[in-house]
Design an enzyme around this catalytic site. Structure first.
Site, mmCIF file in Angstrom:
data_model
loop_
_atom_site.group_PDB
_atom_site.id
_atom_site.type_symbol
_atom_site.label_atom_id
_atom_site.label_comp_id
_atom_site.label_asym_id
_atom_site.label_seq_id
_atom_site.Cartn_x
_atom_site.Cartn_y
_atom_site.Cartn_z
ATOM 1 N N GLU A 103 2.243 18.387 73.427
ATOM 2 C CA GLU A 103 1.350 19.212 74.249
ATOM 3 C C GLU A 103 1.678 20.695 74.080
ATOM 4 O OE1 GLU A 103 3.104 16.541 75.218
ATOM 5 O OE2 GLU A 103 2.210 15.560 76.969
ATOM 6 N N LYS B 241 12.545 22.720 75.010
ATOM 7 C CA LYS B 241 13.925 22.489 74.561
ATOM 8 C C LYS B 241 13.930 22.022 73.110
ATOM 9 C CE LYS B 241 18.110 19.915 75.474
ATOM 10 N NZ LYS B 241 18.872 19.034 76.351
ATOM 11 N N LYS C 104 4.591 7.880 74.255
ATOM 12 C CA LYS C 104 4.401 8.915 73.223
ATOM 13 C C LYS C 104 4.119 8.256 71.879
ATOM 14 C CE LYS C 104 7.611 12.360 75.167
ATOM 15 N NZ LYS C 104 8.887 13.045 74.968
ATOM 16 N N HIS D 155 -3.710 16.447 107.653
ATOM 17 C CA HIS D 155 -5.131 16.082 107.722
ATOM 18 C C HIS D 155 -5.493 15.153 106.575
ATOM 19 C CE1 HIS D 155 -5.705 19.032 110.925
ATOM 20 N NE2 HIS D 155 -4.740 19.678 110.284
ATOM 21 N N GLY E 157 16.292 19.173 80.198
ATOM 22 C CA GLY E 157 14.993 19.823 80.381
ATOM 23 C C GLY E 157 14.683 20.084 81.842
ATOM 24 N N ARG E 158 14.917 19.083 82.704
ATOM 25 C CA ARG E 158 14.530 19.272 84.110
ATOM 26 C C ARG E 158 15.541 20.116 84.888
ATOM 27 N NH1 ARG E 158 14.869 14.159 82.526
ATOM 28 N NH2 ARG E 158 16.569 12.840 83.241
ATOM 29 N N GLU F 175 12.278 11.105 87.082
ATOM 30 C CA GLU F 175 12.656 11.024 85.671
ATOM 31 C C GLU F 175 14.164 10.796 85.538
ATOM 32 O OE1 GLU F 175 10.544 12.925 81.894
ATOM 33 O OE2 GLU F 175 11.942 14.359 82.736
HETATM 34 O O1 F6P Z 1 8.730 13.772 78.167
HETATM 35 C C1 F6P Z 1 9.611 14.173 79.138
HETATM 36 C C2 F6P Z 1 10.357 15.386 78.712
HETATM 37 O O2 F6P Z 1 11.256 14.996 77.755
HETATM 38 C C3 F6P Z 1 11.071 16.108 79.862
HETATM 39 O O3 F6P Z 1 12.278 15.580 80.181
HETATM 40 C C4 F6P Z 1 11.110 17.511 79.362
HETATM 41 O O4 F6P Z 1 11.388 18.413 80.395
HETATM 42 C C5 F6P Z 1 9.730 17.629 78.798
HETATM 43 O O5 F6P Z 1 9.487 16.382 78.186
HETATM 44 C C6 F6P Z 1 9.501 18.752 77.818
HETATM 45 O O6 F6P Z 1 10.356 18.688 76.727
HETATM 46 P P1 F6P Z 1 10.616 19.963 75.841
HETATM 47 O O7 F6P Z 1 11.247 20.999 76.687
HETATM 48 O O8 F6P Z 1 11.510 19.497 74.737
HETATM 49 O O9 F6P Z 1 9.291 20.438 75.313
#
Ligand code: F6P
Length: 524
Positions: A209, A203, A489, A380, A263-264, A349
């Site tokens: 990452e 987003k 972060k 199990h 995002g979620r 979250e």
């Molecule tokens: O760190 C959590 C978060 O902000 C989530 O809410 C989000 O889905 C994810 O990181 C990834 O963010 P982005 O889509 O901006 O890379």
């Protein structure tokens, strides 16, 4: 808003709990053998069986009174009409608009035409990839998609692609979320860059990452195919078009979505591109249709039959009244292996908060720990804890009435275990031998899907999304921000230079740990 614990509807719930406390779940069934029918509700073709909850019709009535007192019906309307329900970020949360055809205004502009335009762009690229018209730098068609993204930009499409593997007839999709280089190594292993397409979903287009993995994949393409290859091998799904263009993509490779998509909640947007590529746009639209059916139901069904609202209320009952600190999601289907992980992000979250929308400390605990996995494997492993452990817990079972694989007899065995587990948790088994004794009285809801297909998966996910919203209203919190993730972060940004050998101010505890890592790394 008045603190939850001092409201009259709350006190009525506590009195009701006390009146029920002498009764075992078994007794509730003896008293009312019809409770199966009375406490099962359907939504978009999915049945939600609440009859193994430590609750009666009266409990639901009291919970609904609480929901009304907390203004749930009005809040649902505010959500759907685009009010800024994400208070701390001053944004609406309109993921529902991505799956329907209703006109919704954001800052005075109708967002539907742009949603439809972007969906058509998704269709064009997904079809081109699937039909072999999208050619890589050497003219080869796409056989593999590398889906880069983390959190909401990965979990949604991952759950869907995995769950609907049986219906996937497009390129094979591999997901990479972690910055652990092993994950990217494994995903790229055996792939031909000339027939691979990367979808970078972020987003913000700034997440460390994802950006690091995107840069590594960019290098993988350019090393093999030259610097011009990126335009033919990388596309992006983002709300930050400028950022993606600055990163090096032509604008036509960027598939945007609005800032009003959390995002979620973004699998319904262009973040769903890997789904559309794997299943086809028709499959993706079935997913949207199932979710839309739930949106309509959540918005218009009276609370006493409103499944997402009842899921939320039963969750509040278990968490706040009966004291369950954890909630296990037990999905009976190996293709649902990522479903619990998906819900961990969605619920924890969204609802892992300790202050209300105005910043006041909450008077009651919020989101339980969400955990679990797939049955029958879990039986199990951790089901022992469910049956004889010491902590109060509630469970959700998810089953598909129709087989998910080719062997119908195996599916019957799978279902027999799901039914048996919820019965065993409910009724227990009192024996003279204490090590064999199972107390039972452990509440669960079972969701029965007619089949694990795109429509019902979309519906199931949307049911949980709205459950989360309804719980946020009861608890008075903002479900759409996640400020708690920022501190880590920031500290990681300070630690990284130290790990790389730079002089850096660090907390002594972290300096100690970095020292250990340096010592052991140098020794090996
Ligand atoms: O760190 C959590 C978060 O902000 C989530 O809410 C989000 O889905 C994810 O990181 C990834 O963010 P982005 O889509 O901006 O890379």
């Amino acid at each position: 808003m008045e603190p939850l614990s001092s409201s009259p509807s709350w006190r009525a719930l506590l009195a009701h709990r006390d009146a029920l406390s002498a009764k075992h779940l078994r007794d509730l069934w003896v008293e009312d053998p019809e409770r199966g029918e009375k406490l099962t509700f359907s939504c978009a073709g999915i049945c939600a069986d609440f009859s193994k909850q430590r609750a009666t019709s009266e409990t639901l009535e009291l919970l609904i009174a609480l929901a009304r007192a907390r203004g749930l019906p009005e809040a649902i309307e505010r959500l759907f009409t685009g009010e800024r329900v994400n208070v701390s970020e001053n944004r609406p949360a309109l993921h529902m608009a991505l799956r329907g055809e209703e006109h919704v205004l954001v800052d005075g502009t109708d967002i539907l035409p742009e949603i439809q335009r972007q969906r058509e762009r998704m269709r064009v690229v997904a079809d081109a990839v699937r039909e072999g018209h999208w050619k890589g730098a050497t003219g080869k068609a796409v056989t593999h998609v590398i889906a880069l993204g983390i959190g909401g930009s990965s979990l949604g499409p991952r759950v869907v692609v995995e769950a609907l593997r049986a219906h996937a007839d497009g390129p094979q999709v591999r997901f990479v979320s972690n910055i652990d280089p092993a994950e990217l190594d494994d995903a790229l292993n055996g792939l031909d860059p000339a027939s691979t397409l990367a979808v970078v979903a972020s987003k913000t287009f700034t997440t460390q990452e994802t950006m690091a993995n995107a840069a590594a994949v960019q290098g993988w393409f350019t090393n093999a195919l030259g610097p011009e290859a990126v335009a033919k091998h990388v596309v992006a799904a983002s709300a930050n078009v400028e950022g993606a263009v600055r990163w090096g993509l032509p604008e036509c490779n960027v598939f945007p979505f609005g800032e009003w998509v959390g995002g979620r909640y973004s699998v319904w947007s262009s973040v769903g591109l890997p789904v559309a590529m794997a299943l086809g746009m028709a499959g993706f639209e079935r997913l949207l249709a199932g979710a839309h059916a739930v949106d309509l139901a959540f918005r218009s069904t009276p609370l006493d039959h409103n499944v997402p609202a009842l899921m939320a209320l039963v969750g509040v009952w278990n968490r706040n009244v009966l004291g369950a600190t954890t909630h296990a999601v037990l999905a009976y289907g190996s293709r649902l292996a990522s479903f619990t992980t998906y819900l961990q992000q969605l619920e924890m979250e969204s609802l892992g908060k300790r202050v209300d929308e105005e910043g006041n400390a909450l008077d009651l605990p919020t989101c339980p720990v969400i955990w679990g996995g797939v049955g029958t494997d879990g039986q199990h492993a951790y089901h022992q804890w469910l049956h004889q452990g010491t902590d109060p817990v509630s469970c959700d079972f998810v089953v598909s009435a129709r087989p998910m694989g080719s062997n119908a007899a195996h599916h019957e065995i799978l279902l027999s275990h799901a039914c048996a587990q919820s019965e065993a948790l409910m009724r227990g088994d009192n024996t003279a031998q204490s090590h064999r004794d199972c107390p039972g009285d452990r509440p669960s809801t079972t969701f029965v899907l007619p089949a694990l297909d795109a429509y019902h998966l979309g519906a199931l996910v949307a049911m949980y999304e709205h459950k989360v919203f309804a719980q946020s209203v009861i608890w008075g919190i903002d479900a759409f921000d996640q400020w708690g993730v920022e501190l880590g972060k920031r500290i990681a940004g300070e630690v990284l230079p130290a790990l790389r050998g730079a002089e850096q101010e660090l907390h002594p505890a972290t300096r100690h740990l970095v020292g250990l890592i340096h010592r052991l790394g140098a020794a090996s």
